[in-house]
Each structure stands twice: as C-alpha cells, then as structure tokens.
Design a protein around this motif. Structure first.
Motif, PDB file in Angstrom:
ATOM      1  N   ARG A 184     112.238  -3.305  -4.255  1.00 48.47           N
ATOM      2  CA  ARG A 184     110.887  -3.190  -3.704  1.00 48.47           C
ATOM      3  C   ARG A 184     110.027  -2.270  -4.567  1.00 48.47           C
ATOM      4  NH1 ARG A 184     106.756  -5.127  -1.993  1.00 48.47           N
ATOM      5  NH2 ARG A 184     105.556  -4.100  -0.368  1.00 48.47           N
ATOM      6  N   TRP A 185     110.599  -1.157  -5.032  1.00 51.06           N
ATOM      7  CA  TRP A 185     109.856  -0.252  -5.909  1.00 51.06           C
ATOM      8  C   TRP A 185     109.533  -0.937  -7.239  1.00 51.06           C
ATOM      9  CZ3 TRP A 185     106.837   3.641  -5.362  1.00 51.06           C
ATOM     10  CH2 TRP A 185     107.006   4.540  -4.294  1.00 51.06           C
ATOM     11  N   ASN A 186     110.460  -1.725  -7.748  1.00 50.91           N
ATOM     12  CA  ASN A 186     110.175  -2.475  -8.981  1.00 50.91           C
ATOM     13  C   ASN A 186     108.975  -3.387  -8.780  1.00 50.91           C
ATOM     14  OD1 ASN A 186     112.256  -1.384 -10.524  1.00 50.91           O
ATOM     15  ND2 ASN A 186     113.737  -2.932  -9.890  1.00 50.91           N
ATOM     16  N   ILE A 212     105.679  -1.238  -8.646  1.00 51.88           N
ATOM     17  CA  ILE A 212     105.223  -0.749  -9.949  1.00 51.88           C
ATOM     18  C   ILE A 212     104.712  -1.906 -10.806  1.00 51.88           C
ATOM     19  CG2 ILE A 212     105.900   0.470 -12.044  1.00 51.88           C
ATOM     20  CD1 ILE A 212     105.778   2.221  -9.505  1.00 51.88           C
ATOM     21  N   GLU A 213     105.398  -3.026 -10.783  1.00 51.75           N
ATOM     22  CA  GLU A 213     104.946  -4.187 -11.567  1.00 51.75           C
ATOM     23  C   GLU A 213     103.592  -4.686 -11.074  1.00 51.75           C
ATOM     24  OE1 GLU A 213     107.969  -7.123 -11.421  1.00 51.75           O
ATOM     25  OE2 GLU A 213     109.421  -5.942 -12.568  1.00 51.75           O
ATOM     26  N   GLY A 244     102.529  -1.670 -14.047  1.00 53.86           N
ATOM     27  CA  GLY A 244     103.444  -0.692 -14.612  1.00 53.86           C
ATOM     28  C   GLY A 244     103.200   0.726 -14.128  1.00 53.86           C
ATOM     29  N   ALA A 245     102.372   0.873 -13.111  1.00 58.20           N
ATOM     30  CA  ALA A 245     102.070   2.210 -12.588  1.00 58.20           C
ATOM     31  C   ALA A 245     101.709   2.108 -11.101  1.00 58.20           C
ATOM     32  CB  ALA A 245     100.932   2.854 -13.380  1.00 58.20           C
ATOM     33  N   MET A 246     101.390   3.245 -10.514  1.00 57.56           N
ATOM     34  CA  MET A 246     101.025   3.282  -9.105  1.00 57.56           C
ATOM     35  C   MET A 246      99.651   2.624  -8.908  1.00 57.56           C
ATOM     36  SD  MET A 246     103.649   4.764  -7.695  1.00 57.56           S
ATOM     37  CE  MET A 246     103.379   5.738  -6.195  1.00 57.56           C
ATOM     38  N   MET A 282     107.301   9.403 -11.867  1.00 52.77           N
ATOM     39  CA  MET A 282     106.332   8.531 -11.221  1.00 52.77           C
ATOM     40  C   MET A 282     105.269   8.094 -12.221  1.00 52.77           C
ATOM     41  SD  MET A 282     104.159   9.207  -7.747  1.00 52.77           S
ATOM     42  CE  MET A 282     105.681   9.228  -6.790  1.00 52.77           C
ATOM     43  N   PRO A 283     105.130   6.787 -12.468  1.00 56.77           N
ATOM     44  CA  PRO A 283     104.163   6.317 -13.468  1.00 56.77           C
ATOM     45  C   PRO A 283     102.737   6.311 -12.917  1.00 56.77           C
ATOM     46  CG  PRO A 283     105.343   4.450 -12.522  1.00 56.77           C
ATOM     47  CD  PRO A 283     105.930   5.688 -11.904  1.00 56.77           C
ATOM     48  N   GLU A 284     101.902   7.113 -13.515  1.00 58.54           N
ATOM     49  CA  GLU A 284     100.520   7.236 -13.057  1.00 58.54           C
ATOM     50  C   GLU A 284      99.577   6.639 -14.087  1.00 58.54           C
ATOM     51  OE1 GLU A 284      99.554  11.147 -11.804  1.00 58.54           O
ATOM     52  OE2 GLU A 284     101.436  11.443 -10.726  1.00 58.54           O
TER      53      GLU A 284
END
Length: 442
Positions: free
Chosen positions: A209-211, A214-215, A219-221, A345-347
């Motif tokens: 689910r997190w993948n 992010i996708e 690629g980020a929040m 965490m990708p921002e």
C-alpha cells in the motif's frame, strides 16, 4: 481553542521574561524516533517550534511560576533531553540533568510589536540543537501574567502542549499553597520510541500500500492539487478561518450521524468533492495520526505523531469513512522500516497535509476559554500547503499555511473558500434533517 500564528497572537504590553534552566552536559544516549531524526536532521534553524499561550487572572510571584515550570520539566523526560549533531550531520539524543535557573528580561525595542519580541526569543531558544530546546516565557501585567510554553517540535505535539499547560496549573496550585511543587514522573517518550522499534515488521499488504501511495505521488508524498507557483521555499501566508460555529457544528455532526459516519469523514467528503470539482483529481494528502495507542501515554509529552496518507476518490460519506480508516491503518506501523526503500520519507515541493484535531475527544482538558488559551505556530518559509482543523466547544476552526506566491494565493484561496462553503452547506442540510429525525423518533 484556536491554532493561531505568532504574528496574529494577542499579547499585552509589559516586561517580557523567560526562565533560563541550568542544564548539564549531555549524558546517556537515548533512542531517536524516526520523526525526531527527520526533523533534527534538517539542521539547527529558527521557526521549528510550537507553543501554547494563555493568561492567568491575577499577578503571581515569579518564584511560584518558576517552581511550577521546573516541576513540569522534572515530570517529562523529553524536556530533560538534548540533541547533539554528529560529524556526518546525523543527530543523537542524550539525557541531561536540569535544575532551576534564573529569569531573563528581554528588551522590547521602541516600536517593536510584542509578537516580534516573543518570536525573537523563541526562534533563538526553541530550536533543534539548543540546550534545552524549550522555553517558558511570561509577560507581566497588572491584570496577571500572559504565559507561553514553547518547545522545538522534536519534543512536543499539540496534545503534549495541553499536557504541559494542565501540569503547570496543577504545580502552580501547589506553589500557591506554600508547598514545593512536585508531580509524579510520566512515562518518557524515549520508552515509546523503544516500543515502536520492537514491533514486528509491517505485513506485505501495508508495504504494498505504501508503494502504491509513493508511486501515485510521482515518487514522493502527495502534493496540493492546484498550482502553487515557484517551487522554491517562499515566505508563508497564513490564513485563519472560523468554519462552523457551535450551532453549525451540531448540525454538521447531525448530518454525519444520519450518514452513519464520523464528523471527520463528512469533512473528508467535502474535501473530496471540492478537489474533484476544482482539480479533477482525487483528494490525496499527508495525514498525521497519533501513536498514543495505550492509555499510559495519554499524560506523556513527546512527538507522538506519525504520518500517513489519506486517499479519497469517492465523495460518498461512507467511502470517505473507509478512506479515513485506511489512512489510520496505514499510519499504525513504524515508518523507519517502511520508508527505508526511499532512504526516508520522500518529500517534494508542494506537499499537501491535512491535520484534524478534535479537542473535545482528548482525555486532557484545560479551561481554554477562561484562560484565553491558544495554540501558536512559528513563522517559516515554505513550499507546501498545511491545513489544520481544530474542533472545540465553540465550533470548527481552520488554519492554513502556504507559500505566498500570486499563484498560490489564487489556488489555495479558491480551494479554501469552496471548502468552507461546502461544509456550511452540509451543516445547513443537517439542520434541516434534524427536526424530521426527531419527528420520526416521536
């Protein structure tokens, strides 16, 4: 109780003091939480604090105020810890011993607003690597002192600020009775960090689910769904709105009950609907959730907030209720391991976050009206949009921070105006529903 901004805070004019604590050299290392590591890892800086301000109805001796604050510091372990920068920029957290200190009076320059003078003090002292990174400030007047409890965000969340205020008032009562204030020690936040680290790994379905989350964000929040202009950090624009008064909130809640969903789910329905209308996309936002899952943490101070993501494509209230439950489930697992594939965490510029705090549901209460209590936010530069809903016994209040570009002014103002209008329309619909429900029941 509203969430205001340091520039908007109502402050009297008078001597501005803060209490300096005597702090030892860093001692035993403590575990660092994922969010503390992210926050402090961005470096020492101004504007990383949060605060609660309130007023007392009569003048009090400075020694009583200082003794009460010292008792609060001794009660909460996170207030007796400091961060130390590593050679590679990675912070570490350490215990310190803290003793009562002395009062410092801060100069208020000719023509300087009290808000700006207070901001200078908090920006200088409530920052990640200051020792300690919290401050107790007092503005003295003949009618009684205005108090400000402030700390770098690495040590507190909004729930924690209520705990600080409540504990301070309890300690102050002891001081007024001529006793040395003493409060029982609360479970320290460092223990909570250890507990999270010892949880079993998240199941594959949560990782998947997190993948997806992010996708879906490139690629980020998630980002705000409308244009914001220049992606570089800008001076912030802060908007504070009263969305629903008490009667409207009751009607809004009645509408939610008729749909068999929570008030939050109905608000998400409104946000989902207007996002589809204005941007043609689902609602996607970073969604903070608390991690005080056990009652023993209710009286502790620390950063008990972690991030999830709220995704809502269908404005039907029951679908939105399911989306909220999914976001809470997604945020119920430690993020350090889950975010490892992205190196944290990708921002990205333009990140969008929505926070919901219903003060009526918290187990910690103070007389916010009698104390004129207000949450206070710092001034920063930003490239994202952060929306806070605060619900209390007077209604629903909203605070929004966004980059002050011409594009963002247009986009965010339109989104907020449409949202407020939609929520009020739902409240009006609830007001019309309520009498018919009573009639059916009778």
């Amino acid at each position: 109780m509203r969430l205001t901004h340091v520039a908007h805070l109502r402050l009297p004019f008078g001597p501005l003091l803060s209490h300096d604590l005597v702090v030892s050299e860093p001692g035993r290392a403590l575990p660092l939480s994922f969010d503390q590591g992210r926050h402090v890892g961005w470096g020492d800086r101004a504007g990383s604090w949060m605060a609660l301000a309130m007023r007392l109805p009569e003048p009090l001796p400075r020694e009583d105020l200082a003794a009460a604050w010292c008792a609060v510091v001794q009660r909460h372990g996170t207030l007796r810890s400091v961060f130390v920068p590593g050679v590679d920029g990675t912070p570490s957290l350490h215990e310190v011993e803290v003793e009562g200190g002395f009062w410092t009076e801060h100069e208020v320059l000719p023509g300087q607003a009290m808000n700006d003078a207070l901001r200078d003090v908090l920006d200088a002292t409530c920052r990640p690597y200051h020792r300690p990174s919290h401050r107790f400030c007092v503005i003295e007047t003949v009618d009684g002192p205005s108090l400000v409890f402030a700390a770098d965000h690495s040590h507190v969340d909004m729930w924690s600020l209520l705990v600080l205020a409540r504990d301070f008032l309890a300690a102050l009562d002891q001081a007024r009775e001529g006793r040395r204030p003493r409060l029982p020690e609360a479970p320290p936040f460092a223990e909570h960090t250890v507990e999270l680290a010892e949880l079993p790994p998240a199941p594959d379905e949560i990782r998947d689910r997190w993948n997806h989350v992010i996708e879906a964000g490139g690629g980020a929040m998630p980002c705000f769904p409308l244009p914001l202009g220049d992606a570089a950090p800008q001076p912030e624009r802060v908007v504070i709105r009263d969305v629903l008064d008490l009667a409207q909130l009751a009607a809004f809640s009645a509408h939610a009950s008729a749909e068999r969903v929570s008030t939050l789910a109905l608000a998400v329905s409104a946000m989902t609907s207007i996002t589809r209308e204005l941007a043609g996309t689902p609602l996607r936002a970073v969604f903070p959730v608390h991690s005080r899952h056990e009652e023993r943490w209710h009286d502790s101070v620390g950063w008990f907030i972690t991030n999830s993501v709220l995704e809502s494509a269908d404005p039907d209230p029951r679908a939105c209720s399911a989306a909220v439950k999914e976001a809470i489930r997604l945020g119920s697992w430690p993020l350090a391991d889950l975010m490892a594939p992205w190196g944290g965490m990708p921002e990205q510029p333009g990140m969008f976050a929505v926070s919901w705090l219903d003060l009526r549901r918290l187990p910690v209460r103070i007389d916010s009206a009698g104390l004129d209590a207000q949450y206070v936010g710092a001034a920063i530069r930003t490239h994202g949009v952060m929306l806070w809903f605060i619900i209390d016994d007077t209604g629903v209040h909203l605070r929004c921070r966004y980059p002050d570009t011409l594009t963002a002014r247009q986009s965010v103002s339109t989104w907020l105006d449409t949202l407020v209008a939609h929520m009020r329309a739902l409240a009006a619909s609830g007001a019309h529903r309520e009498p018919s429900r009573r009639s059916a029941a009778s």
